[in-house]
Design an enzyme around this catalytic site. Structure first.
Site, PDB file in Angstrom:
ATOM      1  N   TYR A  28       0.827  -1.206   0.000  1.00  0.00           N
ATOM      2  CA  TYR A  28       0.000   0.000   0.000  1.00  0.00           C
ATOM      3  C   TYR A  28       0.865   1.261   0.000  1.00  0.00           C
ATOM      4  CZ  TYR A  28      -3.845   3.089   1.517  1.00  0.00           C
ATOM      5  OH  TYR A  28      -4.776   4.089   1.620  1.00  0.00           O
ATOM      6  N   LYS A  43       0.914   4.142  -2.877  1.00  0.00           N
ATOM      7  CA  LYS A  43       0.487   5.499  -2.569  1.00  0.00           C
ATOM      8  C   LYS A  43       1.593   6.531  -2.803  1.00  0.00           C
ATOM      9  CE  LYS A  43      -3.816   4.934  -1.565  1.00  0.00           C
ATOM     10  NZ  LYS A  43      -4.851   5.540  -2.431  1.00  0.00           N
TER      11      LYS A  43
END
Length: 305
Positions: A165, A169
């Protein structure tokens, strides 16, 4: 009285629940016609349900607004393009894309599988590429448009158990910055938002110790609707000269993040060795290390305003 998005068409991914739903409701209240995209998958990306996107679209229409539901998966280029196609077919144009869709497959690094990695990258990074790419020809032709990408402090400063993640991001930030530079010549802007809000994506945070319980309590104070005004601003003409920035919202506070930049340098005219790096360079750099840690401590933990 008309809102700041009167006459605009905004496509919002992941808009069936949580933050995305609040963004859709607010943008519609500000006058935008909204494409409510959400395939209705579980937090890990499994399954599918048309009900969340349809419910949000129905609520907007019931309140007197304009909306259409879209159930495409942003990780699929054709389905992602369908989000933009629905905007143009239903409302005649596309003015802003809000890349909010995301999934989580958290696990500590040494246990992370290839599938955990790939699925999160496919949705959280490649999905942003797919939707943005589909909107780009329309933005270029009309010489206007706004990309609003959702990043995370997990990417900006890192987080435990979120290597996939976090990588996605931070990749969104790099993608946004390059889009902003490439598209500036045609009047198109691209910005990022790192949201702090209690939602399905944060509900898995442990709350076993008193300290963890207090952290969760503070996060629950940060409702998703607090993020919506910044999205409406960035999607509107009010932000016509704002691009290539990284914002964050936590409750009633809006932050602007700096970009990576050199904070200290040291030259050795006869070159470096491993030993001189250890003996001279690192001691000189350690105060800069400490300042970087202080920045992280300001963000996690935090006290919402």
């Amino acid at each position: 009285m008309s809102g700041c998005l009167e006459g605009k068409v905004v496509a919002i991914t992941g808009a069936g629940r949580g933050i995305g739903r609040e963004l859709a409701l607010h943008c519609a209240a500000q006058g935008a016609a909204v494409v409510v995209n959400d395939p209705g998958v579980a937090q890990a990306g499994d399954g599918g349900d048309t009900a969340p996107a349809q419910a949000t679209a129905n609520d907007i229409v019931a309140a007197g607004g304009n909306a259409v539901a879209n159930f495409g998966n942003v990780a699929d280029p054709k389905e992602a393009a369908g989000i933009v196609e629905d905007a143009v077919a239903r409302f005649g144009r596309i003015d802003a894309v809000v890349n909010n869709a995301g999934i989580l497959r958290d696990t500590i690094w040494h246990k992370m599988s290839y599938e955990d990695w790939k699925s999160v990258i496919d949705v959280n990074l490649t999905g942003v590429f797919n939707v943005s790419k589909a909107a780009t020809p329309h933005f270029r032709e009309q010489q206007s448009g706004s990309f609003i990408h959702f990043t995370s402090t997990s990417g900006l400063i890192g987080n435990i158990g979120q290597a996939n993640y976090s990588a996605a991001k931070l990749g969104v930030v790099a993608l946004s910055q390059s889009i902003a530079l490439d598209m500036a010549r045609v009047g198109v802007r691209s910005n990022c938002i790192a949201p702090f809000a209690w939602s399905r994506m944060t509900s898995s945070i442990p709350a076993e110790t008193p300290e963890q319980q207090e952290r969760v309590r503070r996060m629950q104070e940060m409702s998703a609707d607090k993020i919506a005004p910044l999205v409406a601003y960035l999607a509107s003409d009010l932000s016509r000269d704002v691009t290539n920035q990284i914002f964050s919202v936590r409750k009633n506070e809006i932050l602007l993040f700096s970009k990576p930049r050199p904070v200290r340098s040291m030259v050795k005219l006869d070159g470096w060795t491993a030993e001189t790096i250890a003996d001279e360079l690192i001691p000189a750099f350690r105060p800069a290390f400490a300042r970087a840690d202080e920045v992280s401590a300001h963000v996690f933990p935090y006290d919402p305003v």
